[in-house]
Design a protein around this motif. Structure first.
Motif, PDB file in Angstrom:
ATOM      1  N   ILE A  97      47.858  87.981   7.035  1.00 40.06           N
ATOM      2  CA  ILE A  97      48.167  86.097   6.964  1.00 40.06           C
ATOM      3  C   ILE A  97      46.541  85.273   6.747  1.00 40.06           C
ATOM      4  O   ILE A  97      47.255  84.856   5.806  1.00 40.06           O
ATOM      5  CB  ILE A  97      49.013  86.045   7.541  1.00 40.06           C
ATOM      6  N   VAL A  98      45.811  85.600   7.797  1.00 38.15           N
ATOM      7  CA  VAL A  98      44.740  84.615   7.515  1.00 38.15           C
ATOM      8  C   VAL A  98      43.606  84.922   7.924  1.00 38.15           C
ATOM      9  O   VAL A  98      43.635  85.897   8.904  1.00 38.15           O
ATOM     10  CB  VAL A  98      44.928  83.740   8.993  1.00 38.15           C
ATOM     11  N   SER A  99      42.455  84.890   7.699  1.00 38.52           N
ATOM     12  CA  SER A  99      41.167  85.517   7.862  1.00 38.52           C
ATOM     13  C   SER A  99      41.016  84.324   7.887  1.00 38.52           C
ATOM     14  O   SER A  99      40.490  83.209   7.334  1.00 38.52           O
ATOM     15  CB  SER A  99      40.355  85.627   6.513  1.00 38.52           C
ATOM     16  N   LEU A 100      40.054  83.903   9.570  1.00 34.86           N
ATOM     17  CA  LEU A 100      39.307  82.988  10.572  1.00 34.86           C
ATOM     18  C   LEU A 100      38.097  83.382  10.124  1.00 34.86           C
ATOM     19  O   LEU A 100      37.537  84.011  10.868  1.00 34.86           O
ATOM     20  CB  LEU A 100      40.566  83.201  11.520  1.00 34.86           C
ATOM     21  N   HIS A 101      36.876  82.377   9.670  1.00 37.57           N
ATOM     22  CA  HIS A 101      36.116  81.831   9.994  1.00 37.57           C
ATOM     23  C   HIS A 101      35.644  81.507  10.961  1.00 37.57           C
ATOM     24  O   HIS A 101      35.551  80.171  10.507  1.00 37.57           O
ATOM     25  CB  HIS A 101      35.318  81.994   8.688  1.00 37.57           C
ATOM     26  N   MET A 102      34.729  81.713  11.745  1.00 39.17           N
ATOM     27  CA  MET A 102      34.778  80.677  12.617  1.00 39.17           C
ATOM     28  C   MET A 102      32.715  80.750  12.721  1.00 39.17           C
ATOM     29  O   MET A 102      31.932  81.183  12.304  1.00 39.17           O
ATOM     30  CB  MET A 102      34.374  81.114  14.206  1.00 39.17           C
ATOM     31  N   LEU A 103      32.865  79.253  12.017  1.00 32.86           N
ATOM     32  CA  LEU A 103      31.155  78.715  11.295  1.00 32.86           C
ATOM     33  C   LEU A 103      30.737  77.833  12.743  1.00 32.86           C
ATOM     34  O   LEU A 103      30.970  77.461  13.499  1.00 32.86           O
ATOM     35  CB  LEU A 103      31.113  77.789  10.352  1.00 32.86           C
ATOM     36  N   ASP A 104      29.534  78.485  12.473  1.00 33.99           N
ATOM     37  CA  ASP A 104      28.623  77.269  13.412  1.00 33.99           C
ATOM     38  C   ASP A 104      27.543  76.221  12.803  1.00 33.99           C
ATOM     39  O   ASP A 104      26.956  76.065  11.255  1.00 33.99           O
ATOM     40  CB  ASP A 104      27.231  78.225  13.903  1.00 33.99           C
ATOM     41  N   THR A 105      28.311  75.167  12.122  1.00 30.97           N
ATOM     42  CA  THR A 105      27.942  73.331  11.254  1.00 30.97           C
ATOM     43  C   THR A 105      26.356  72.668  12.306  1.00 30.97           C
ATOM     44  O   THR A 105      26.269  71.773  11.974  1.00 30.97           O
ATOM     45  CB  THR A 105      28.766  72.365  11.519  1.00 30.97           C
ATOM     46  N   ARG A 106      26.117  73.181  13.728  1.00 34.75           N
ATOM     47  CA  ARG A 106      25.409  72.828  14.587  1.00 34.75           C
ATOM     48  C   ARG A 106      23.311  73.291  14.345  1.00 34.75           C
ATOM     49  O   ARG A 106      22.847  72.409  14.386  1.00 34.75           O
ATOM     50  CB  ARG A 106      25.956  72.667  15.976  1.00 34.75           C
ATOM     51  N   LEU A 107      23.500  74.265  15.424  1.00 35.70           N
ATOM     52  CA  LEU A 107      22.411  75.099  15.908  1.00 35.70           C
ATOM     53  C   LEU A 107      21.804  75.961  14.314  1.00 35.70           C
ATOM     54  O   LEU A 107      20.309  75.895  15.008  1.00 35.70           O
ATOM     55  CB  LEU A 107      22.695  76.063  16.884  1.00 35.70           C
ATOM     56  N   ILE A 108      22.035  76.913  13.944  1.00 41.45           N
ATOM     57  CA  ILE A 108      21.452  77.491  12.968  1.00 41.45           C
ATOM     58  C   ILE A 108      20.550  77.118  12.612  1.00 41.45           C
ATOM     59  O   ILE A 108      20.008  77.475  11.493  1.00 41.45           O
ATOM     60  CB  ILE A 108      22.051  79.503  13.093  1.00 41.45           C
ATOM     61  N   GLY A 109      21.565  76.399  10.970  1.00 39.26           N
ATOM     62  CA  GLY A 109      20.659  75.709   9.889  1.00 39.26           C
ATOM     63  C   GLY A 109      20.857  73.728   9.379  1.00 39.26           C
ATOM     64  O   GLY A 109      20.352  74.159   8.931  1.00 39.26           O
ATOM     65  N   ARG A 110      21.236  73.912  10.293  1.00 45.11           N
ATOM     66  CA  ARG A 110      21.594  72.812   9.491  1.00 45.11           C
ATOM     67  C   ARG A 110      20.258  71.384   9.968  1.00 45.11           C
ATOM     68  O   ARG A 110      18.932  71.369  11.121  1.00 45.11           O
ATOM     69  CB  ARG A 110      22.454  71.169  11.642  1.00 45.11           C
ATOM     70  N   ASP A 111      20.123  70.488   8.563  1.00 45.52           N
ATOM     71  CA  ASP A 111      18.710  69.513   9.027  1.00 45.52           C
ATOM     72  C   ASP A 111      19.035  68.749   9.487  1.00 45.52           C
ATOM     73  O   ASP A 111      20.270  68.399   9.594  1.00 45.52           O
ATOM     74  CB  ASP A 111      18.158  69.248   7.911  1.00 45.52           C
ATOM     75  N   GLN A 112      18.493  67.378  10.039  1.00 50.51           N
ATOM     76  CA  GLN A 112      18.397  66.358  11.126  1.00 50.51           C
ATOM     77  C   GLN A 112      18.918  65.121  10.406  1.00 50.51           C
ATOM     78  O   GLN A 112      19.508  65.408   9.317  1.00 50.51           O
ATOM     79  CB  GLN A 112      16.679  66.152  11.183  1.00 50.51           C
ATOM     80  N   GLN A 113      19.871  64.935  10.841  1.00 49.90           N
ATOM     81  CA  GLN A 113      20.565  63.696  10.348  1.00 49.90           C
ATOM     82  C   GLN A 113      20.167  62.546   9.456  1.00 49.90           C
ATOM     83  O   GLN A 113      19.162  62.246  10.587  1.00 49.90           O
ATOM     84  CB  GLN A 113      21.468  63.183  11.208  1.00 49.90           C
ATOM     85  N   LEU A 114      20.758  61.781   8.757  1.00 50.92           N
ATOM     86  CA  LEU A 114      20.451  61.030   8.013  1.00 50.92           C
ATOM     87  C   LEU A 114      20.215  59.555   9.002  1.00 50.92           C
ATOM     88  O   LEU A 114      21.588  59.900   9.916  1.00 50.92           O
ATOM     89  CB  LEU A 114      20.690  61.126   6.558  1.00 50.92           C
TER      90      LEU A 114
END
Length: 573
Positions: free
Chosen positions: A306-323
């Motif tokens: 039914i579901v493949s749940l992919h838990m992502l890290d949008t914060r720490l590992i790859g994020r460039d500094q916010q504009l």
């Protein structure tokens, strides 16, 4: 409300700029229940040696992480016994063992209990120094022939902001396969910081009282949160699957820093990040995919077909500094719209990083599940405002009213108003995927290329949203369901004198992909997935300032699979 263009749009700025309502649908009597928040049921009272309860997490088809913390009677190594049984009385034991904990890991215990059967409920308990913990309940991932999966989704649980009545209500649900906490499980502020106005009266003053910087600081804050009986109850009732957002570290964290972290005052951010990361892994029931890289917590869970749940890290590992929007004004206060658009769409700007993006595509391409579900922190939907509103030429209320008037009678608007109505829309919440649009387009193209049905789960804003997801060409690629907060305040304070129904209508008028919004209540989502649909029920509590509360299911929406669907629609009776 007028938006001041020079204001850097962080999360709370975004909250002040938007509003929503509870009243797009009425609440049925069948969805209402009255409760008392005292952590009843599983995990309601613990032995002195186990004051922080028990938890389970990261279930797979044959194993699950079991967690507890021992409150030691004296310093030193402590032997901890654990058991897994098929019955709540712990009579039919099917797995057991012993581990040792110590001050080195803050006396926390994590066991990966293996040899279990898929789609089964199990019970577990710990013992140490003559004490036994409460009995917890967990379950493994669904079998291949499962007909549905039910997930509870939480975000933004701020201890001083109010009681965890949301957790108390969820703990009473007896048919949840797993709980997802998609960030801001704790907050790092000092006791006089964000959302602390009622903390003294509620008996919920943050400990330690200082800003969290050292490992001991983060450990003490987790200990305070995990002393809450309602949080203990929900952990004891179901397995958790978690990812961090920024407040497990510091406000608006990115790969190498935070908007609030001043190196000259607090020291290197890398040391603070390591302290926060260490405490997170100690206190959360999470399985580390790679022990050599504890910052890499992206991982997948397959719930049958039914579901493949992919838990992502949008914060720490790859994020460039916010504009920052304010950076695009020159000395004459002229806004460089073209440069702004180029930067938010730049392929050089990363949200999740190249390594995680490649991993996600591999997971998606190999999955045969009906639904690809992304469990992640920040809004992926386009939440763009009309340029006239962003630039402060016209406030949100007047623009929405103008848009309605023009639709009814185009001749009633003047040339300037026509220019406003025909103008572009601009992103203004740059901590979300709106500030990293190339990465968002790459995720959308990934799902289109592999012909997948995508559902995105989000939190972060303290408010509930439902939006259609469309790529830069306007093609429908999926939907996003975003949960309200457990206790952090939302946007209800931004329009204290307005009917929230009117504000909600205004927001739906302003933001084209937005289908539903609710910002005046605290709550969580129950997401039910089957081969036929994914349904989201937004469940809210009427207060977080008293232990006695009422819980209601306020709105239910769904999405159907297939290239002709993949958009939000109303649930059928």
């Amino acid at each position: 409300m007028q938006i001041k263009p020079a204001m850097p749009p962080g999360r709370r700025t975004f909250i002040r700029r938007m509003a929503a309502s509870t009243a797009l649908l009425g609440v049925s009597a069948a969805g209402l229940s009255s409760c008392t928040s005292t952590g009843g049921g599983m995990g309601e009272s613990g032995a002195p040696g186990f004051r922080h309860g028990v938890a389970s997490g990261d279930p797979l088809s044959d194993r699950v992480i079991l967690w507890t913390r021992v409150t030691p009677s004296q310093p030193g190594d402590i032997a901890v016994r654990w058991q897994v049984a098929t019955d709540s009385a712990m009579q039919q034991v099917i797995a057991q063992g012993s581990v040792t904990t110590s001050a080195q890991r803050d006396y926390t215990v994590k066991v990966d209990a293996t040899g279990l059967l898929a789609g089964h409920v199990y019970y577990y308990q710990f013992a140490a120094e003559g004490d036994k913990s409460v009995i917890g309940r967990t379950r493994t991932l669904a079998r291949a022939d499962a007909r549905q999966v039910r997930l509870a989704v939480f975000s933004c649980s701020n201890y001083p902001a109010g009681y965890f009545n949301v957790y108390a209500d969820a703990a009473r649900q007896d048919d949840i396969d797993a709980a997802l906490h998609i960030g801001d499980y704790i907050y790092e502020y000092e006791s006089t910081g964000y959302a602390c106005g009622n903390a003294e009266a509620l008996g919920r003053v943050s400990e330690p009282r200082e800003l969290l910087l050292r490992l001991e600081d983060y450990r003490r804050r987790y200990a305070q949160y995990r002393s809450d009986p309602d949080l203990q109850a929900v952990h004891a009732a179901m397995p958790f699957i978690t990812v961090w957002d920024d407040h497990e570290f510091a406000d608006d964290t990115w790969r190498d820093g935070s908007v609030d972290h001043k190196t000259a005052k607090y020291g290197p951010f890398e040391l603070r990040k390591l302290a926060a990361l260490t405490a997170y892994h100690e206190w959360m029931p999470i399985r580390v995919p790679d022990a050599a890289a504890p910052d890499r917590i992206y991982r997948s869970f397959d719930f049958g077909g039914i579901v493949s749940l992919h838990m992502l890290d949008t914060r720490l590992i790859g994020r460039d500094q916010q504009l920052m929007l304010s950076s695009y004004y020159d000395e004459h206060r002229r806004f460089d719209e073209e440069k702004y658009k180029q930067d938010v769409c730049s392929p050089r700007r990363q949200m999740i990083g190249r390594e995680q993006m490649a991993w996600l595509e591999g997971q998606v391409s190999r999955s045969s599940a009906r639904w690809q579900m992304l469990g992640q922190q920040v809004l992926m939907a386009r939440m763009e405002y009309p340029a006239a509103v962003v630039m402060g030429e016209c406030n949100s209320t007047d623009f929405a009213a103008l848009k309605r008037r023009a639709a009814a009678d185009p001749s009633c608007v003047n040339d300037k108003q026509k220019r406003w109505l025909s103008g572009a829309t601009l992103p203004c919440y740059l901590d979300s995927w709106d500030g990293y649009q190339a990465d968002r387009e790459q995720v959308f193209e990934m799902m289109r290329k592999h012909r997948k049905n995508m559902v995105v789960l989000a939190g972060d804003t303290h408010n509930a949203w439902a939006s259609d997801l469309r790529d830069a060409q306007g093609r429908q690629v999926g939907v996003e369901f975003a949960t309200a907060s457990v206790s952090s305040p939302g946007m209800e304070g931004a329009y204290p004198d307005r009917d929230p129904e009117d504000v909600a209508a205004m927001m739906v008028d302003l933001i084209e992909p937005l289908y539903y919004a609710q910002t005046s209540k605290r709550g969580y989502m129950i997401v039910t997935a089957s081969h036929a649909e994914v349904r989201c029920d937004w469940r809210f509590v009427d207060t977080v300032f008293k232990h006695e509360f009422t819980a209601t299911t306020d709105r239910s929406l769904r999405v159907l699979p297939g290239p002709g669907n993949r958009r939000i629609e109303e649930c059928r009776a």
